[in-house]
Design a protein around this motif. Structure first.
Motif, PDB file in Angstrom:
ATOM      1  N   ASN A 129       0.790  -0.975  -0.020  1.00  0.00           N
ATOM      2  CA  ASN A 129       0.126  -0.031  -0.036  1.00  0.00           C
ATOM      3  C   ASN A 129       0.920   1.343  -0.244  1.00  0.00           C
ATOM      4  O   ASN A 129       0.478   2.404  -0.567  1.00  0.00           O
ATOM      5  N   MET A 130       2.158   1.172   0.723  1.00  0.00           N
ATOM      6  CA  MET A 130       2.902   2.443   0.711  1.00  0.00           C
ATOM      7  C   MET A 130       3.693   2.421  -0.764  1.00  0.00           C
ATOM      8  O   MET A 130       3.913   3.682  -1.318  1.00  0.00           O
ATOM      9  N   ALA A 131       4.021   1.514  -1.262  1.00  0.00           N
ATOM     10  CA  ALA A 131       4.449   1.403  -2.598  1.00  0.00           C
ATOM     11  C   ALA A 131       3.616   2.098  -3.661  1.00  0.00           C
ATOM     12  O   ALA A 131       3.980   2.751  -4.397  1.00  0.00           O
ATOM     13  N   ALA A 135       3.953   5.995  -5.441  1.00  0.00           N
ATOM     14  CA  ALA A 135       3.880   5.758  -7.096  1.00  0.00           C
ATOM     15  C   ALA A 135       2.903   7.275  -7.181  1.00  0.00           C
ATOM     16  O   ALA A 135       3.164   8.036  -8.094  1.00  0.00           O
ATOM     17  N   SER A 136       1.835   7.233  -6.634  1.00  0.00           N
ATOM     18  CA  SER A 136       0.571   8.249  -6.870  1.00  0.00           C
ATOM     19  C   SER A 136       1.191   9.733  -6.393  1.00  0.00           C
ATOM     20  O   SER A 136       1.130  10.567  -7.323  1.00  0.00           O
ATOM     21  N   TRP A 137       1.954   9.560  -5.445  1.00  0.00           N
ATOM     22  CA  TRP A 137       2.374  10.835  -4.932  1.00  0.00           C
ATOM     23  C   TRP A 137       3.573  11.410  -5.937  1.00  0.00           C
ATOM     24  O   TRP A 137       3.514  12.728  -6.050  1.00  0.00           O
ATOM     25  N   LYS A 172      10.673   3.744  -3.113  1.00  0.00           N
ATOM     26  CA  LYS A 172      10.596   2.722  -4.266  1.00  0.00           C
ATOM     27  C   LYS A 172       9.583   2.564  -5.529  1.00  0.00           C
ATOM     28  O   LYS A 172       9.878   2.550  -6.676  1.00  0.00           O
ATOM     29  N   GLY A 173       8.281   2.967  -4.937  1.00  0.00           N
ATOM     30  CA  GLY A 173       7.334   3.004  -5.705  1.00  0.00           C
ATOM     31  C   GLY A 173       7.336   4.236  -6.447  1.00  0.00           C
ATOM     32  O   GLY A 173       7.146   4.132  -7.603  1.00  0.00           O
ATOM     33  N   ALA A 174       7.707   5.579  -5.826  1.00  0.00           N
ATOM     34  CA  ALA A 174       7.903   6.475  -6.622  1.00  0.00           C
ATOM     35  C   ALA A 174       9.033   6.478  -7.487  1.00  0.00           C
ATOM     36  O   ALA A 174       8.812   6.725  -8.665  1.00  0.00           O
ATOM     37  N   GLU A 175      10.232   5.862  -7.351  1.00  0.00           N
ATOM     38  CA  GLU A 175      11.055   5.693  -8.443  1.00  0.00           C
ATOM     39  C   GLU A 175      10.729   4.887  -9.399  1.00  0.00           C
ATOM     40  O   GLU A 175      11.211   5.100 -10.621  1.00  0.00           O
ATOM     41  N   GLU A 179      10.189   6.222 -13.473  1.00  0.00           N
ATOM     42  CA  GLU A 179      10.967   5.618 -14.590  1.00  0.00           C
ATOM     43  C   GLU A 179      10.117   5.167 -15.843  1.00  0.00           C
ATOM     44  O   GLU A 179      10.425   5.461 -16.995  1.00  0.00           O
ATOM     45  N   LEU A 180       8.918   4.642 -15.472  1.00  0.00           N
ATOM     46  CA  LEU A 180       8.027   4.122 -16.379  1.00  0.00           C
ATOM     47  C   LEU A 180       7.498   5.614 -16.994  1.00  0.00           C
ATOM     48  O   LEU A 180       7.138   5.483 -18.292  1.00  0.00           O
ATOM     49  N   ALA A 181       6.951   6.622 -16.213  1.00  0.00           N
ATOM     50  CA  ALA A 181       6.297   7.856 -16.777  1.00  0.00           C
ATOM     51  C   ALA A 181       7.304   8.588 -17.612  1.00  0.00           C
ATOM     52  O   ALA A 181       6.838   9.737 -18.175  1.00  0.00           O
ATOM     53  N   GLY A 182       8.680   8.818 -17.185  1.00  0.00           N
ATOM     54  CA  GLY A 182       9.603   9.570 -17.570  1.00  0.00           C
ATOM     55  C   GLY A 182       9.509  10.925 -16.761  1.00  0.00           C
ATOM     56  O   GLY A 182       9.728  12.054 -17.427  1.00  0.00           O
ATOM     57  N   GLY A 183       9.129  10.825 -15.399  1.00  0.00           N
ATOM     58  CA  GLY A 183       9.029  11.727 -14.468  1.00  0.00           C
ATOM     59  C   GLY A 183       7.557  12.349 -13.988  1.00  0.00           C
ATOM     60  O   GLY A 183       6.669  11.479 -14.748  1.00  0.00           O
TER      61      GLY A 183
END
Length: 582
Positions: A129-131, A135-137, A172-175, A179-183
């Motif tokens: 859930n934190m990952a 990612a959302s943030w 790690k979720g953010a990174e 990487e997938l979205a290009g920022g």
């Protein structure tokens, strides 16, 4: 940059959807954004699809958004169930574990993030859930330090090691998603919030806090969705203040215990939903006959019977107004915002004691459980009114009892609590005379009935009708109650752009009905639209009964378990206006 955005997370009930939403929205609240949430959840403890939707804005909002910008999906079902809400070029952040697939026709950007893999690398799938939150943030480009602070507060009691692992999952979720979205996604960058402190709470918490502020120190109740949070809040709060909460065997016991506590001089309330309210009806009649104040919260949900226990509905109105056998005076209040939930609870206790009647506080599931931003509460507004409470009764003649039910002009008799010298009287659920002794005298019966019902003519509440009436002769008057108010306001703003003149009235006093206040608004409108979450138009029927003008009143009803969306009301307004114009 954009001023508002809608985010939703979905998955199986019990796998962390609720905690993900809680931390994500808490961090946004810290930044000063306005938030409005909606929970779609199953009537089971674990399993079944659930989702939480949060609308984020730089300006006040009180409605669910029509569409969706970001969907976080823990399983394919969440995509299949919710993807239709996504606007074109919206985003799905999905767990790569289940090989997510976009449904046909959905024009969205799909980012398969290894959410479960990240969590398992850190030791347990519980970290997913934190990952997902990280990612959302990251996609929103918001500062991680604020989010990490919310994580620390959520998990701090479990120790530093747990906090660190959760923060690592966020990172790690953010990174991974960046990487997938290009920022960060350019069209999802929110304008800065005002940074002003706001409350972020559900209506049930506001009601419980209002009860504490009103001096309530006892709550007997039986757990039921969507009322249980009132009980859970007070379980923690009341013991600190010398009070207590008792879980009763059923709602009959809960209501009668609340009546007994109020008779003894304590301020007490109980809270339930439709099925529990049905069980309380005889006891509510007892409160009316014995003129004992009591406050009852009814958090409406889908019925009848067990119905839809976790879904939105506003179908208990008739039960609250007409449910008891016989005829008693009662008050039914309907708050429409988080702030009103707090202030109206205090007023409910005052009204109950002032008029010595049962007061039912009517909310609905969306208002009770939908977490949203609210203005800071003004505790200087709190006033305690205990009505005609007698602390020193006059000497009685030999063998005479205190006239607890004395005939008075306004129907309100002097009230004593047990232990007051010279205050001895009889209490019974059968018809009685002024001292409470049973009486079947026809003359006494009629006078007692008139006395009790006389109270209804004198009842005054704060803002029985809340209205925004900028037009002298509007095309439409839109009327609602409870949680529909904010949705109606948003729909109105769109309809006004089409040149349709609208006024809006929210009915806050359901019984006794404020006909004289509503009548001039109805008379000036070409068409009256009544918006409510039930199948039979119960509020509209009250308006027709008490105000008249049935020919111009039109129903806008929704009873599929979901709250209204602004677009739905907007469309109905346009259709009805077009019909009137032709």
């Amino acid at each position: 940059m954009i001023s508002q955005l809608s985010w939703k997370i979905g998955g199986q009930q019990g796998e962390g959807v609720e905690s993900t939403d809680r931390i994500f929205s808490t961090a946004l609240n810290r930044l000063g954004y306005y938030l409005y949430g909606y929970r779609h959840f199953s009537s089971r403890i674990k399993g079944g699809h659930t989702n939480n939707k949060i609308r984020i804005s730089t300006k006040p909002i009180r409605a669910i958004s029509d569409d969706l910008d970001i969907l976080v999906a823990f399983d394919q079902e969440s995509i299949d169930f919710n993807a239709h809400e996504l606007r074109d070029n919206g985003v799905i952040v999905a767990d790569a574990k289940f090989n997510p697939v976009l449904p046909e026709g959905i024009k969205a950007r799909l980012f398969p993030v290894p959410i479960t893999a990240i969590a398992e690398e850190l030791g347990t799938s519980l970290f997913k859930n934190m990952a997902a939150s990280g990612a959302s943030w990251a996609l929103l480009g918001l500062p991680l330090d604020v989010f990490n602070k919310a994580v620390e507060e959520e998990f701090g009691r479990k120790g530093a090691a747990v906090v660190e692992k959760n923060i690592e999952a966020v990172r790690k979720g953010a990174e991974s998603v960046l990487e997938l979205a290009g920022g960060p996604i350019a069209d999802f960058q929110l304008e800065p919030a005002d940074g002003r402190q706001k409350l972020f709470m559900i209506g049930n918490d506001a009601i419980a806090l209002g009860a504490v502020a009103a001096g309530c120190r006892f709550m007997p109740a039986y757990p039921i969705t969507p009322a249980s949070e009132v009980m859970e809040y007070l379980q923690k709060a009341l013991p600190k203040l010398g009070g207590t909460v008792i879980q009763t065997e059923d709602e009959i016991a809960a209501c009668t215990m609340a009546i007994g506590a109020n008779y003894a001089g304590a301020r007490a309330l109980t809270a339930s939903a439709g099925p529990g309210l049905s069980l309380m009806m005889e006891a509510i009649g007892l409160a009316g006959m014995t003129e004992t104040p009591v406050v009852i919260v009814d958090t409406q949900r889908g019925g009848p019977s067990t119905g839809l226990p976790t879904k939105q509905e506003q179908s208990d109105l008739n039960a609250m107004v007409y449910g008891t056998h016989g005829e008693i005076p009662k008050i039914v209040l309907s708050p429409s915002t988080i702030e009103e939930c707090f202030y109206d609870t205090i007023e409910a206790f005052n009204l109950a004691e002032k008029y010595q009647v049962p007061v039912i506080l009517m909310t609905d599931l969306q208002l009770s459980l939908g977490k949203q931003s609210a203005e800071m509460l003004d505790y200087n507004r709190i006033v305690i009114d205990r009505g005609a409470l007698v602390t020193e009764a006059p000497e009685q003649e030999a063998n005479q009892l205190f006239k607890r039910y004395e005939f008075t002009e306004n129907g309100v008799s002097p009230r004593v609590i047990p232990g007051v010298k010279n205050g001895i009287h009889h209490v019974t659920g059968v018809e009685h005379d002024q001292t409470g002794r049973p009486s079947e005298s026809t003359e006494n019966r009629q006078r007692m009935m008139d006395k009790r019902l006389e109270k209804l003519k004198h009842i005054q509440v704060t803002d029985a009708i809340k209205f925004d009436a900028p037009h002298e002769n509007p095309d439409l008057l839109i009327i609602g109650m409870g949680s529909t108010g904010g949705t109606i306001d948003e729909a109105r703003s769109r309809v006004e752009l089409e040149g349709i003149k609208t006024n809006h009235a929210t009915v806050r006093l359901i019984h006794p009905f404020p006909a004289e206040q509503l009548r001039p608004l109805v008379e000036k409108a070409k068409t009256v639209i009544v918006v409510e979450n039930n199948a039979t138009g119960q509020l509209a029927d009250q308006i027709k009964l008490h105000v008249g003008h049935a020919d111009k009143i039109k129903n806008v009803l929704k009873y599929n378990g979901n709250p209204f969306l602004p677009a739905e009301i907007e469309q109905k307004c346009k259709e009805l206006t077009l019909a009137w114009q032709h």
